[in-house]
Design a protein around this motif. Sequence first.
Motif, PDB file in Angstrom:
ATOM      1  N   THR A   1     -19.648  35.372  20.484  1.00 45.92           N
ATOM      2  CA  THR A   1     -19.179  36.495  21.551  1.00 45.92           C
ATOM      3  C   THR A   1     -18.354  37.582  20.697  1.00 45.92           C
ATOM      4  O   THR A   1     -17.986  38.505  21.573  1.00 45.92           O
ATOM      5  CB  THR A   1     -18.208  35.766  22.684  1.00 45.92           C
ATOM      6  OG1 THR A   1     -16.891  35.248  22.106  1.00 45.92           O
ATOM      7  CG2 THR A   1     -18.861  34.780  23.653  1.00 45.92           C
TER       8      THR A   1
ATOM      9  N   LEU B   1     -27.685  38.469  23.176  1.00 45.72           N
ATOM     10  CA  LEU B   1     -27.909  37.239  23.968  1.00 45.72           C
ATOM     11  C   LEU B   1     -29.601  37.123  24.177  1.00 45.72           C
ATOM     12  O   LEU B   1     -29.974  35.794  24.516  1.00 45.72           O
ATOM     13  CB  LEU B   1     -27.007  37.411  25.341  1.00 45.72           C
ATOM     14  CG  LEU B   1     -27.182  36.339  26.403  1.00 45.72           C
ATOM     15  CD1 LEU B   1     -26.613  35.103  25.941  1.00 45.72           C
ATOM     16  CD2 LEU B   1     -26.820  36.605  27.861  1.00 45.72           C
TER      17      LEU B   1
ATOM     18  N   ASP C   1     -19.390  31.721  25.557  1.00 43.90           N
ATOM     19  CA  ASP C   1     -20.225  32.558  26.950  1.00 43.90           C
ATOM     20  C   ASP C   1     -21.169  31.578  27.530  1.00 43.90           C
ATOM     21  O   ASP C   1     -21.831  30.922  27.104  1.00 43.90           O
ATOM     22  CB  ASP C   1     -21.358  33.658  26.158  1.00 43.90           C
ATOM     23  CG  ASP C   1     -22.053  34.460  27.186  1.00 43.90           C
ATOM     24  OD1 ASP C   1     -21.985  34.081  28.095  1.00 43.90           O
ATOM     25  OD2 ASP C   1     -22.053  35.829  26.745  1.00 43.90           O
TER      26      ASP C   1
ATOM     27  N   ARG D   1     -23.297  31.833  29.667  1.00 49.56           N
ATOM     28  CA  ARG D   1     -24.794  32.036  29.640  1.00 49.56           C
ATOM     29  C   ARG D   1     -25.522  31.291  28.600  1.00 49.56           C
ATOM     30  O   ARG D   1     -26.709  30.910  28.544  1.00 49.56           O
ATOM     31  CB  ARG D   1     -24.919  33.624  29.690  1.00 49.56           C
ATOM     32  CG  ARG D   1     -24.425  34.395  30.957  1.00 49.56           C
ATOM     33  CD  ARG D   1     -24.816  35.809  30.596  1.00 49.56           C
ATOM     34  NE  ARG D   1     -23.817  36.151  29.316  1.00 49.56           N
ATOM     35  CZ  ARG D   1     -23.939  37.401  29.106  1.00 49.56           C
ATOM     36  NH1 ARG D   1     -24.686  38.278  29.793  1.00 49.56           N
ATOM     37  NH2 ARG D   1     -23.109  37.852  28.048  1.00 49.56           N
TER      38      ARG D   1
END
Length: 584
Positions: A189, A243, A545, A547
């Motif tokens: 991140t 990402l 993260d 996600r």
Amino acid sequence: MAGAVEQDDMLIEWDVGIAMDDGVVVRADVFRPRDEGKWPVLLTYGPYAKGLAFQKGYPSAWQAMIANHPDVAYGSTNKYQNWEVVDPEKWVSHGYVCVRVDSRGTGSSPGFVDHFSPRETRDFYACIEWAGVQRWSNGNVGLNGISYYAINQWHVASLQPPHLKAMCIWEGAADWYRDMTHHGGILSTFWANWYDMQVKTVQYGLGERGPCSVVTGALVCGDETMSDEQLAQNRSSFGDEILRHPLDDDYHKARSPIWDKVTVPLLSAANWGGQGLHPRGNFEGFVRAASKNKWLECHGLEHWTHFYTDYGRNLQKRFFDFYLKGEANGWAEQPKVQLQVRHIDRFVERHETDWPLPSTVWTRFYLDPKQQTLSLDPPAEDAEISFAALSDGLTFISRPLSEETEITGPLACNLRISSTTEDADIFLVFRVFNPDLREVTFVGAIDPHTPIAQGWLRASHRKLDESLSRRWRPYHTHDEVQPLQPGRPVDLAIEIWPTSIVVPKGFRIALSVRGKDYMWQATTGAKLSNFKNELLGCGPFLHDDPRDRPQLLFAGTTTLHVDRKGACSLMVPIIPGPEKNPTK
């Protein structure tokens, strides 16, 4: 500003325009000797705004550096200090021209911000070639800078600009995927937070809302003042874009060097404590670049410190004097590897001939779950040991070492694991403990409590590139996801980034196998002005993260499957001292 001004024993040209092939004009500040002549050039191209003073943009780093290393500030007015680039006062007086270019879309250079993109690399190439043919240039251009200003050297060198004659990559990662965005396949991140703190704050178009130069009073981020919406339209969605590319695809390859095309003479300077960003690139670059003339240096302390100290600057000057000025200063005889070998309380300089060190005794330690030990002997029986997959995991610790033991080089770990889910993230931390079992940490590149070494691997990314893997550095393809079958063991080969530590007699080494980032302790109070997070052991190089690490996939139970044949082991690079066998 037009024309050169004379001040502080230099001729300075501010905001010189350099036209790119698509019509965008990037802006450069040029610092050169007062005397007429043709001089070698040191050039940087990057996003941190050439008009923003180090002291103003990064006050905590500046104050700590000059307090602990007064040689950095000595001999200069320090008016022209700028983040992670050379101090022109200490180089122009030595017969160099210093050129600082604001990269496209940042500082005083208009355009769309797209970091490390092929467009940026072509811009960098054009700036090198521009500098090589100016009336004040002798045609020899060198590159010298830290971090961003080092990373992009690897990239532009792959294009082989004719006027590029030497480069010093001071703490510069190389592989956009493995070094920077995905450690072992796990999303870092860092870049999304870095973008907010260090790029958006100096984007071209902030104009009157941005900082002013303490030297000229000019607006640092251009004369045009844009709205937030306009600024957003002129930059990539950097974190989200990373990402969207979870594998080492064309996006990542376009932002990474082509090693067989990096042929320029180079000095690659790594930091033992730079885990999570730079040092892997410095070591890989030294080993894999096609350059016939290349040197490796490795030091400690903070990310920026030794670039500016007399130690670092004098090393850089010897290198550039040889290649850009043609001085017969003995650099050709400089040993290929110069290490500041790390002890508990000091660094000791030593020269070597190659990396990894030819004298390395690759020594295998085995994980034994019965007492959670790290031993030279394989375990006596097969066993399993489990931990919650998002937890602090397990630590395997050795007996007290019978002799002082130097460990210098890359480490590699083999694990056999299974998971109750279809994936698992493995975080490895190589550690040292004193006789009272207190952990030994160091001032790292960013974090003041950095462990000895770290490595990472997402189990579904375990596929190896056999052609590039070495026993001391497994190399993963990261080109496909291979899901786990819950409960079924698989073998992992995990890279642990290079390190150096001389472990005193009676101290212990250890390996932690974790499911999340290392934490020295829950709170430290340590922060830097350019980072969002408190520094707890990993600096800003975190992997949190949701996600990328959804609970459904990563919040299971991870099991280590240990056997008598050594399915779970750690290979350690021990450097034997004279008449010592420290592993016995």
